[in-house]
Motif scaffolding. Sequence first.
Motif, short mmCIF file in Angstrom:
data_model
loop_
_atom_site.label_atom_id
_atom_site.label_comp_id
_atom_site.label_asym_id
_atom_site.label_seq_id
_atom_site.Cartn_x
_atom_site.Cartn_y
_atom_site.Cartn_z
N ARG A 1 -38.53 54.64 -53.61
CA ARG A 1 -39.76 54.47 -52.83
C ARG A 1 -39.52 54.81 -51.36
O ARG A 1 -40.30 55.52 -50.73
N VAL A 2 -38.41 54.30 -50.82
CA VAL A 2 -38.09 54.57 -49.40
C VAL A 2 -37.83 56.05 -49.19
O VAL A 2 -38.27 56.65 -48.20
N ARG B 1 -42.91 62.23 -47.81
CA ARG B 1 -44.36 62.34 -47.64
C ARG B 1 -44.78 62.44 -46.18
O ARG B 1 -45.83 63.00 -45.86
N ALA B 2 -43.95 61.90 -45.29
CA ALA B 2 -44.30 61.93 -43.87
C ALA B 2 -44.15 63.32 -43.28
O ALA B 2 -44.69 63.60 -42.21
N LEU C 1 -34.14 63.98 -53.78
CA LEU C 1 -35.53 64.17 -54.18
C LEU C 1 -36.07 65.52 -53.72
O LEU C 1 -36.81 66.19 -54.46
N LEU C 2 -35.68 65.92 -52.52
CA LEU C 2 -36.12 67.22 -52.00
C LEU C 2 -35.58 68.36 -52.86
O LEU C 2 -36.30 69.28 -53.25
N VAL D 1 -41.10 69.72 -46.04
CA VAL D 1 -40.54 69.50 -47.37
C VAL D 1 -40.85 70.66 -48.29
O VAL D 1 -39.99 71.15 -49.03
N VAL D 2 -42.10 71.14 -48.26
CA VAL D 2 -42.50 72.25 -49.13
C VAL D 2 -41.69 73.51 -48.81
O VAL D 2 -41.19 74.20 -49.71
N LEU D 3 -41.54 73.81 -47.51
CA LEU D 3 -40.79 75.00 -47.12
C LEU D 3 -39.32 74.89 -47.51
O LEU D 3 -38.70 75.86 -47.94
#
Length: 397
Positions: free
Chosen positions: A17-18, A24-25, A328-329, A30-32
Amino acid sequence: MNDDLVPSRLSPADVLRVGAVGLRARRARVVLSALGIAIGIATMVAVVGLSESSRADLMARLDRLGTNLLTAEAGKDATGRRIQLPENAVAMVERVGPVLHATATADVDARIRRSDVVPDERTAGVTTQAARPDLLTALGGRVAEGVWLDPARERLPATVLGAVAAERLGVARTGETIMMNDIRVVVVGILEPIELVPTLDRVAMVGFPAAERYFGFDGHPTTVFERSTDASVEDVRAVLARTISPGDPAGVKVSRPSDALAAKAATDEGLTTLMLGLGAVALLVGGVGVANTMVVSVLERRQEIGLRRALGATRGAVRLQFLTESLLLSALGGAAGALLGAAATYGFARVQGWTAVVPPWSLAGGLGATVVIGVLAGLYPAVRASRLHPTRALQAV
């Protein structure tokens, strides 16, 4: 009493979660960053999938065409002159025990023209060969239009055109005529491409008796085709030249047409290795992008890190947080890349008419690679974040 205090530990769900909150911030970044990982994984999965699909299609074609076909062609003697195979070469080959079928073709000295108004030198690159009625059965060929040479038509001025020959001559249907020397010959059939012997695609074929009657053919075959049992192909290959020409076996060239398809598979495998290397480079570049993102994230979140440390978070908890973000990334990019690679494989295979094959190990390997990349890319930023002193971190602007 303070000696009894034990630092609280984050549960796995809390860690995830952390880590997800940190991603998300900064969604655009993150997408790039995940895109680089996705491109690398998609390339590797698609390369493996397309290679396996192509190989599966090739193996299916080999199973359909058979790998037990051998060809024996008339070569040249020591003086450079082309030797003559005996007229009874087919009968001699058929006497070899494991041989199931033997047939032959022969070069015929007849110039091909579309009509009598076309100059003699305009042959359109089409040659003439004599063929036996059983040739198509031995080669696994099929007639696209019309009929093949049967025992009746092989004696008449009739021809069957290979697929390329018909296209070059502009013959679209049977019943039309072409000129062979000064003789008008009726086209009774047009063949589909013959995969094992593509040279026949550029040939106009007539029967042996017709070639002898109309074009002065001497009856000596040029190429003998032989099919044997799969287990005895190499044994027959070893004696085929001596069987056809006992006096000069070196003048007979024996080959297996399916070897060309096998060589193509080997070439495709080398190209696959090259493309996998390019995919690995793209994956490495994506890993560097993830590492850069995580380093920038640590610098931007120094106050957050200092606050967590001041509230009692251990260095290990901070390391775990940023390492989880990196994993996660990478996993996000890896999953997207695996789906993209599989979709590309299925799409391209469908266009080519192949059976799409995406090996499970390629997907598992791609996702495993993202885990490794995530750990390596996030290790340094995570350690750096854990070493920030709470007081200095809180003073950062």
